[in-house]
Design a protein around this motif. Structure first.
Motif, mmCIF file in Angstrom:
data_model
loop_
_atom_site.group_PDB
_atom_site.id
_atom_site.type_symbol
_atom_site.label_atom_id
_atom_site.label_comp_id
_atom_site.label_asym_id
_atom_site.label_seq_id
_atom_site.Cartn_x
_atom_site.Cartn_y
_atom_site.Cartn_z
ATOM 1 N N ARG A 127 0.813 -1.232 0.000
ATOM 2 C CA ARG A 127 0.000 0.000 0.000
ATOM 3 C C ARG A 127 0.840 1.273 0.000
ATOM 4 N NH1 ARG A 127 -5.326 -1.466 0.607
ATOM 5 N NH2 ARG A 127 -5.624 -3.539 1.496
ATOM 6 N N LYS A 128 2.131 1.164 0.267
ATOM 7 C CA LYS A 128 3.030 2.329 0.230
ATOM 8 C C LYS A 128 3.376 2.727 -1.202
ATOM 9 C CE LYS A 128 4.094 2.984 4.681
ATOM 10 N NZ LYS A 128 5.259 3.300 5.462
ATOM 11 N N PHE A 129 3.228 1.783 -2.140
ATOM 12 C CA PHE A 129 3.552 2.052 -3.545
ATOM 13 C C PHE A 129 2.246 2.340 -4.280
ATOM 14 C CE2 PHE A 129 4.596 0.538 -7.937
ATOM 15 C CZ PHE A 129 5.518 1.527 -8.228
ATOM 16 N N LYS A 130 1.988 3.608 -4.531
ATOM 17 C CA LYS A 130 0.696 4.043 -5.080
ATOM 18 C C LYS A 130 0.402 3.489 -6.467
ATOM 19 C CE LYS A 130 -0.103 6.328 -1.389
ATOM 20 N NZ LYS A 130 -0.743 5.573 -0.338
ATOM 21 N N GLU A 131 1.429 3.120 -7.224
ATOM 22 C CA GLU A 131 1.245 2.598 -8.579
ATOM 23 C C GLU A 131 0.980 1.084 -8.600
ATOM 24 O OE1 GLU A 131 1.504 4.438 -11.628
ATOM 25 O OE2 GLU A 131 1.266 6.111 -10.258
ATOM 26 N N TYR A 132 0.974 0.444 -7.421
ATOM 27 C CA TYR A 132 0.795 -1.008 -7.383
ATOM 28 C C TYR A 132 -0.560 -1.385 -7.975
ATOM 29 C CZ TYR A 132 1.609 -5.774 -5.956
ATOM 30 O OH TYR A 132 1.834 -7.130 -5.976
ATOM 31 N N GLY A 133 -0.548 -2.318 -8.895
ATOM 32 C CA GLY A 133 -1.758 -2.761 -9.572
ATOM 33 C C GLY A 133 -1.919 -2.197 -10.966
ATOM 34 N N SER A 164 -1.262 -4.850 -13.927
ATOM 35 C CA SER A 164 -2.276 -5.903 -14.045
ATOM 36 C C SER A 164 -3.701 -5.352 -14.003
ATOM 37 C CB SER A 164 -2.079 -6.939 -12.930
ATOM 38 O OG SER A 164 -2.132 -6.321 -11.653
ATOM 39 N N HIS A 165 -3.837 -4.036 -13.973
ATOM 40 C CA HIS A 165 -5.148 -3.368 -13.951
ATOM 41 C C HIS A 165 -5.984 -3.860 -12.770
ATOM 42 C CE1 HIS A 165 -4.144 -1.790 -17.873
ATOM 43 N NE2 HIS A 165 -3.881 -3.016 -18.277
ATOM 44 N N ARG A 166 -5.364 -3.891 -11.604
ATOM 45 C CA ARG A 166 -6.048 -4.342 -10.391
ATOM 46 C C ARG A 166 -6.081 -3.223 -9.366
ATOM 47 N NH1 ARG A 166 -5.541 -10.492 -9.317
ATOM 48 N NH2 ARG A 166 -5.063 -11.267 -11.393
ATOM 49 N N ASN A 167 -7.156 -3.198 -8.625
ATOM 50 C CA ASN A 167 -7.318 -2.273 -7.520
ATOM 51 C C ASN A 167 -6.676 -2.917 -6.295
ATOM 52 O OD1 ASN A 167 -8.437 -1.122 -5.105
ATOM 53 N ND2 ASN A 167 -10.023 -0.183 -6.369
ATOM 54 N N VAL A 168 -5.821 -2.187 -5.612
ATOM 55 C CA VAL A 168 -5.101 -2.741 -4.468
ATOM 56 C C VAL A 168 -6.048 -3.281 -3.393
ATOM 57 C CG1 VAL A 168 -4.801 -0.654 -3.075
ATOM 58 C CG2 VAL A 168 -3.018 -2.389 -3.089
ATOM 59 N N ASP A 169 -7.230 -2.711 -3.280
ATOM 60 C CA ASP A 169 -8.193 -3.177 -2.281
ATOM 61 C C ASP A 169 -8.872 -4.478 -2.683
ATOM 62 O OD1 ASP A 169 -7.761 -1.078 -0.463
ATOM 63 O OD2 ASP A 169 -8.986 0.243 -1.719
ATOM 64 N N GLU A 170 -8.689 -4.898 -3.909
ATOM 65 C CA GLU A 170 -9.298 -6.143 -4.390
ATOM 66 C C GLU A 170 -8.257 -7.226 -4.655
ATOM 67 O OE1 GLU A 170 -11.390 -4.826 -7.838
ATOM 68 O OE2 GLU A 170 -12.803 -3.620 -6.684
ATOM 69 N N PRO A 184 0.993 -12.072 -9.345
ATOM 70 C CA PRO A 184 1.652 -10.950 -8.678
ATOM 71 C C PRO A 184 3.108 -10.741 -9.097
ATOM 72 C CG PRO A 184 1.726 -12.832 -7.229
ATOM 73 C CD PRO A 184 0.994 -13.272 -8.491
ATOM 74 N N HIS A 185 3.712 -11.658 -9.846
ATOM 75 C CA HIS A 185 5.159 -11.610 -10.061
ATOM 76 C C HIS A 185 5.633 -10.283 -10.660
ATOM 77 C CE1 HIS A 185 9.189 -13.188 -10.471
ATOM 78 N NE2 HIS A 185 9.195 -12.795 -11.739
ATOM 79 N N HIS A 186 5.159 -9.918 -11.848
ATOM 80 C CA HIS A 186 5.630 -8.682 -12.485
ATOM 81 C C HIS A 186 5.192 -7.451 -11.693
ATOM 82 C CE1 HIS A 186 7.242 -11.031 -15.615
ATOM 83 N NE2 HIS A 186 6.160 -11.130 -16.367
ATOM 84 N N GLU A 187 4.002 -7.491 -11.124
ATOM 85 C CA GLU A 187 3.516 -6.368 -10.323
ATOM 86 C C GLU A 187 4.457 -6.141 -9.133
ATOM 87 O OE1 GLU A 187 1.276 -3.451 -10.701
ATOM 88 O OE2 GLU A 187 0.024 -5.113 -11.391
ATOM 89 N N ASN A 188 4.907 -7.222 -8.483
ATOM 90 C CA ASN A 188 5.824 -7.109 -7.348
ATOM 91 C C ASN A 188 7.193 -6.585 -7.776
ATOM 92 O OD1 ASN A 188 3.763 -8.135 -5.822
ATOM 93 N ND2 ASN A 188 4.696 -10.126 -5.504
#
Length: 160
Positions: free
Chosen positions: A65-71, A74-80, A151-155
């Motif tokens: 959640r510290k990385f605002k661009e996460y998701g 993969s076009h995913r919402n961090v809350d989902e 999650p691999h590339h997103e991480n």
């Protein structure tokens, strides 16, 4: 491209799976502890920047959640993001979506010394560190199936 060291993936995987004795491994100019030190330095920088945290047992997690661009990739919402993530919250882990940068050693498992105790790199971190070391900061080539998108590339994007 400054490719000072050759990386032998099979050798690395053999070491991680305890098929080779670390003390006898040296081939093609690649010495694993050189990357372990770089992985530890990379993780330390993420901790210093506030993107990662250390648990009491010596695991280190990336705080997603510290990385605002996460998701974004993969076009995913961090809350989902709980789909595809282990729901059981591991001891000391702040959020189920946080991912391991360093895992504390289990009995009989190969491990290296670190500032957080003996352990091993997490699943995604070695890709970022070795790419940075061998190819520099401006490389972004990823392949594979859609299963690696998250999650691999997103991480990898988040920790890099």
């Amino acid at each position: 491209m400054n490719n000072k060291k050759k990386f032998d993936l099979k050798l690395y995987l053999d070491i991680l799976h305890n098929k080779k004795n670390l003390k006898t491994v040296k081939r093609n100019g690649f010495i694993l502890p050189e990357y372990i030190d770089k992985i530890i330095d990379f993780i330390s920088k993420l901790i210093d920047k506030g993107y990662a945290y250390v648990t009491a047992k010596g695991d280190v997690y990336y705080e997603v959640r510290k990385f605002k661009e996460y998701g974004k990739l993969s076009h995913r919402n961090v809350d989902e993001l709980l789909n595809g993530v282990r729901i059981d919250l591991e001891e000391g882990k702040k959020d189920p979506i946080d991912f391991a940068l360093w895992k504390s050693a289990k009995p009989g498992e190969i491990s290296w010394e670190s500032p957080w105790g003996n352990g091993r790199p997490g699943w995604h971190i070695e890709c970022s560190v070795m790419a940075l070391d061998t190819l520099g900061e401006t490389i972004d080539i990823h392949g594979g199936g859609r299963d690696l998108l998250f999650p691999h590339h997103e991480n990898e994007i988040a920790q890099s």
